[in-house]
Design a protein around this motif. Structure first.
Motif, PDB file in Angstrom:
ATOM      1  N   ASP A  29      -3.318   4.129  -5.657  1.00  0.00           N
ATOM      2  CA  ASP A  29      -2.026   3.688  -5.119  1.00  0.00           C
ATOM      3  C   ASP A  29      -0.860   4.533  -5.626  1.00  0.00           C
ATOM      4  OD1 ASP A  29      -3.115   1.620  -3.598  1.00  0.00           O
ATOM      5  OD2 ASP A  29      -2.958   0.173  -5.237  1.00  0.00           O
ATOM      6  N   ASP A  30      -0.874   4.859  -6.928  1.00  0.00           N
ATOM      7  CA  ASP A  30       0.217   5.667  -7.488  1.00  0.00           C
ATOM      8  C   ASP A  30       0.238   7.064  -6.876  1.00  0.00           C
ATOM      9  OD1 ASP A  30       0.989   3.575  -9.154  1.00  0.00           O
ATOM     10  OD2 ASP A  30      -0.290   4.265 -10.808  1.00  0.00           O
ATOM     11  N   LEU A  31      -0.946   7.653  -6.710  1.00  0.00           N
ATOM     12  CA  LEU A  31      -1.038   8.982  -6.112  1.00  0.00           C
ATOM     13  C   LEU A  31      -0.540   8.967  -4.675  1.00  0.00           C
ATOM     14  CD1 LEU A  31      -1.932  11.937  -6.260  1.00  0.00           C
ATOM     15  CD2 LEU A  31      -4.249  11.175  -5.653  1.00  0.00           C
ATOM     16  N   MET A  32      -0.926   7.951  -3.909  1.00  0.00           N
ATOM     17  CA  MET A  32      -0.482   7.862  -2.516  1.00  0.00           C
ATOM     18  C   MET A  32       1.032   7.672  -2.452  1.00  0.00           C
ATOM     19  SD  MET A  32      -1.004   8.079   0.689  1.00  0.00           S
ATOM     20  CE  MET A  32      -2.771   8.092   0.861  1.00  0.00           C
ATOM     21  N   ARG A  33       1.574   6.822  -3.286  1.00  0.00           N
ATOM     22  CA  ARG A  33       3.016   6.598  -3.305  1.00  0.00           C
ATOM     23  C   ARG A  33       3.759   7.899  -3.642  1.00  0.00           C
ATOM     24  NH1 ARG A  33       3.019   2.622  -6.464  1.00  0.00           N
ATOM     25  NH2 ARG A  33       3.279   3.782  -8.396  1.00  0.00           N
ATOM     26  N   ASP A  34       3.254   8.628  -4.643  1.00  0.00           N
ATOM     27  CA  ASP A  34       3.875   9.899  -5.019  1.00  0.00           C
ATOM     28  C   ASP A  34       3.779  10.923  -3.889  1.00  0.00           C
ATOM     29  OD1 ASP A  34       4.454   8.786  -7.471  1.00  0.00           O
ATOM     30  OD2 ASP A  34       2.834   9.830  -8.543  1.00  0.00           O
TER      31      ASP A  34
ATOM     32  N   GLY B  86       6.242  14.339  -0.051  1.00  0.00           N
ATOM     33  CA  GLY B  86       6.144  15.011   1.244  1.00  0.00           C
ATOM     34  C   GLY B  86       7.062  14.443   2.308  1.00  0.00           C
ATOM     35  N   GLY B  87       7.688  13.324   2.015  1.00  0.00           N
ATOM     36  CA  GLY B  87       8.546  12.696   3.004  1.00  0.00           C
ATOM     37  C   GLY B  87       7.754  12.138   4.190  1.00  0.00           C
ATOM     38  N   PHE B  88       6.520  11.754   3.935  1.00  0.00           N
ATOM     39  CA  PHE B  88       5.664  11.242   5.001  1.00  0.00           C
ATOM     40  C   PHE B  88       5.985   9.783   5.275  1.00  0.00           C
ATOM     41  CE2 PHE B  88       3.065  14.445   2.698  1.00  0.00           C
ATOM     42  CZ  PHE B  88       3.073  15.413   3.689  1.00  0.00           C
ATOM     43  N   LYS B  89       5.831   9.390   6.535  1.00  0.00           N
ATOM     44  CA  LYS B  89       6.082   8.009   6.923  1.00  0.00           C
ATOM     45  C   LYS B  89       4.815   7.166   6.857  1.00  0.00           C
ATOM     46  CE  LYS B  89       9.877   9.305   9.925  1.00  0.00           C
ATOM     47  NZ  LYS B  89      10.357   9.431  11.300  1.00  0.00           N
ATOM     48  N   THR B  90       3.670   7.817   6.994  1.00  0.00           N
ATOM     49  CA  THR B  90       2.411   7.075   6.993  1.00  0.00           C
ATOM     50  C   THR B  90       1.420   7.709   6.018  1.00  0.00           C
ATOM     51  OG1 THR B  90       1.365   8.390   8.735  1.00  0.00           O
ATOM     52  CG2 THR B  90       2.711   6.508   9.443  1.00  0.00           C
ATOM     53  N   LYS B  91       0.461   6.903   5.610  1.00  0.00           N
ATOM     54  CA  LYS B  91      -0.606   7.407   4.740  1.00  0.00           C
ATOM     55  C   LYS B  91      -1.429   8.450   5.481  1.00  0.00           C
ATOM     56  CE  LYS B  91      -0.936   3.139   2.114  1.00  0.00           C
ATOM     57  NZ  LYS B  91      -1.779   1.973   1.790  1.00  0.00           N
ATOM     58  N   LYS B  92      -1.619   8.241   6.775  1.00  0.00           N
ATOM     59  CA  LYS B  92      -2.381   9.200   7.579  1.00  0.00           C
ATOM     60  C   LYS B  92      -1.718  10.576   7.538  1.00  0.00           C
ATOM     61  CE  LYS B  92      -4.015  10.210  12.216  1.00  0.00           C
ATOM     62  NZ  LYS B  92      -4.071   9.810  13.615  1.00  0.00           N
ATOM     63  N   GLU B  93      -0.392  10.625   7.680  1.00  0.00           N
ATOM     64  CA  GLU B  93       0.329  11.909   7.618  1.00  0.00           C
ATOM     65  C   GLU B  93       0.101  12.586   6.268  1.00  0.00           C
ATOM     66  OE1 GLU B  93       4.461  11.158   8.290  1.00  0.00           O
ATOM     67  OE2 GLU B  93       4.223  10.927  10.449  1.00  0.00           O
ATOM     68  N   ALA B  94       0.159  11.806   5.191  1.00  0.00           N
ATOM     69  CA  ALA B  94      -0.015  12.374   3.854  1.00  0.00           C
ATOM     70  C   ALA B  94      -1.428  12.926   3.664  1.00  0.00           C
ATOM     71  CB  ALA B  94       0.279  11.304   2.799  1.00  0.00           C
TER      72      ALA B  94
END
Length: 97
Positions: free
Chosen positions: A9-14, A19-27
Protein backbone atom coordinates in the motif's frame (compact mmCIF):
# COMPACT_ATOMS: atom_id res chain seq x y z
CA UNK A 1 -5.34 -8.92 -19.34
CA UNK A 2 -7.00 -9.13 -15.98
CA UNK A 3 -4.57 -9.89 -13.14
CA UNK A 4 -4.98 -9.81 -9.37
CA UNK A 5 -1.81 -9.04 -7.40
CA UNK A 6 -0.90 -7.93 -3.90
CA UNK A 7 0.92 -4.57 -3.96
CA UNK A 8 2.41 -2.82 -0.92
CA UNK A 9 0.00 0.00 0.00
CA UNK A 10 2.78 2.47 0.86
CA UNK A 11 4.59 1.76 -2.40
CA UNK A 12 1.41 2.21 -4.44
CA UNK A 13 0.57 5.46 -2.65
CA UNK A 14 4.09 6.78 -3.27
CA UNK A 15 3.96 5.74 -6.94
CA UNK A 16 0.57 7.39 -7.48
CA UNK A 17 1.85 10.61 -5.90
CA UNK A 18 5.27 10.62 -7.60
CA UNK A 19 3.85 9.93 -11.05
CA UNK A 20 0.70 11.98 -10.71
CA UNK A 21 -1.37 8.96 -11.68
CA UNK A 22 -5.11 8.92 -11.12
CA UNK A 23 -5.49 5.15 -11.01
CA UNK A 24 -3.50 2.17 -9.80
CA UNK A 25 -3.72 0.75 -13.32
CA UNK A 26 -1.94 3.84 -14.73
CA UNK A 27 0.82 3.49 -12.13
CA UNK A 28 1.35 -0.22 -12.79
CA UNK A 29 1.36 0.24 -16.57
CA UNK A 30 3.86 3.12 -16.30
CA UNK A 31 6.11 0.91 -14.17
CA UNK A 32 5.92 -1.91 -16.70
CA UNK A 33 6.74 0.50 -19.57
CA UNK A 34 9.74 1.76 -17.61
CA UNK A 35 11.05 -1.79 -17.16
CA UNK A 36 10.73 -2.49 -20.88
CA UNK A 37 12.39 0.83 -21.81
CA UNK A 38 15.25 0.35 -19.35
CA UNK A 39 15.97 -3.17 -20.57
CA UNK A 40 15.94 -1.97 -24.18
CA UNK A 41 18.49 0.70 -23.30
CA UNK A 42 20.70 -1.98 -21.78
CA UNK A 43 20.77 -3.84 -25.09
CA UNK A 44 21.80 -0.62 -26.83
CA UNK A 45 24.53 0.03 -24.22
CA UNK A 46 26.11 -3.34 -25.01
CA UNK A 47 26.98 -1.91 -28.44
CA UNK A 48 29.28 0.64 -26.78
CA UNK A 49 32.68 0.43 -28.43
CA UNK A 50 31.27 -1.61 -31.31
CA UNK A 51 30.31 1.44 -33.38
CA UNK A 52 32.57 4.00 -34.99
CA UNK A 53 31.43 7.58 -35.61
CA UNK A 54 32.28 9.17 -38.96
CA UNK A 55 31.29 12.79 -39.34
CA UNK A 56 31.98 16.34 -38.23
CA UNK A 57 30.88 17.14 -34.70
CA UNK A 58 31.79 20.81 -35.20
CA UNK A 59 29.56 20.98 -38.26
CA UNK A 60 26.71 19.36 -36.35
CA UNK A 61 27.05 21.90 -33.55
CA UNK A 62 26.94 24.83 -35.98
CA UNK A 63 23.82 23.61 -37.75
CA UNK A 64 20.53 24.48 -36.02
CA UNK A 65 18.23 22.34 -38.15
CA UNK A 66 17.83 18.66 -38.88
CA UNK A 67 21.03 17.52 -40.57
CA UNK A 68 21.02 15.53 -43.76
CA UNK A 69 22.72 12.15 -43.80
CA UNK A 70 25.68 13.57 -45.71
CA UNK A 71 26.20 16.32 -43.13
CA UNK A 72 25.78 14.18 -40.03
CA UNK A 73 27.86 11.20 -41.12
CA UNK A 74 27.04 7.63 -40.25
CA UNK A 75 27.63 4.94 -37.68
CA UNK A 76 29.49 1.94 -39.03
CA UNK A 77 29.80 -1.39 -37.26
CA UNK A 78 33.39 -2.30 -36.51
CA UNK A 79 32.63 -5.14 -34.08
CA UNK A 80 33.99 -8.59 -34.76
CA UNK A 81 32.30 -11.73 -33.56
CA UNK A 82 28.93 -10.21 -32.72
CA UNK A 83 27.25 -12.85 -34.85
CA UNK A 84 25.70 -10.15 -37.01
CA UNK A 85 26.60 -8.80 -40.42
CA UNK A 86 28.16 -5.36 -40.65
CA UNK A 87 25.75 -2.50 -41.01
CA UNK A 88 25.64 1.23 -41.38
CA UNK A 89 23.02 3.59 -40.04
CA UNK A 90 22.37 7.20 -40.97
CA UNK A 91 22.17 9.62 -38.08
CA UNK A 92 20.26 12.86 -37.98
CA UNK A 93 20.30 15.12 -34.96
CA UNK A 94 18.12 18.01 -33.82
CA UNK A 95 20.11 20.86 -32.39
CA UNK A 96 18.67 22.69 -29.38
CA UNK A 97 19.24 26.39 -29.12
Amino acid sequence: MRTNIEINDDLMRDALKAGGFKTKKEAVEAGLRLIVKTRSQGRIRRLRGALQWEGSLDEMRRNKWLLSTAQSGSLVSTAKGLGRPSFSMSCSVWSRS
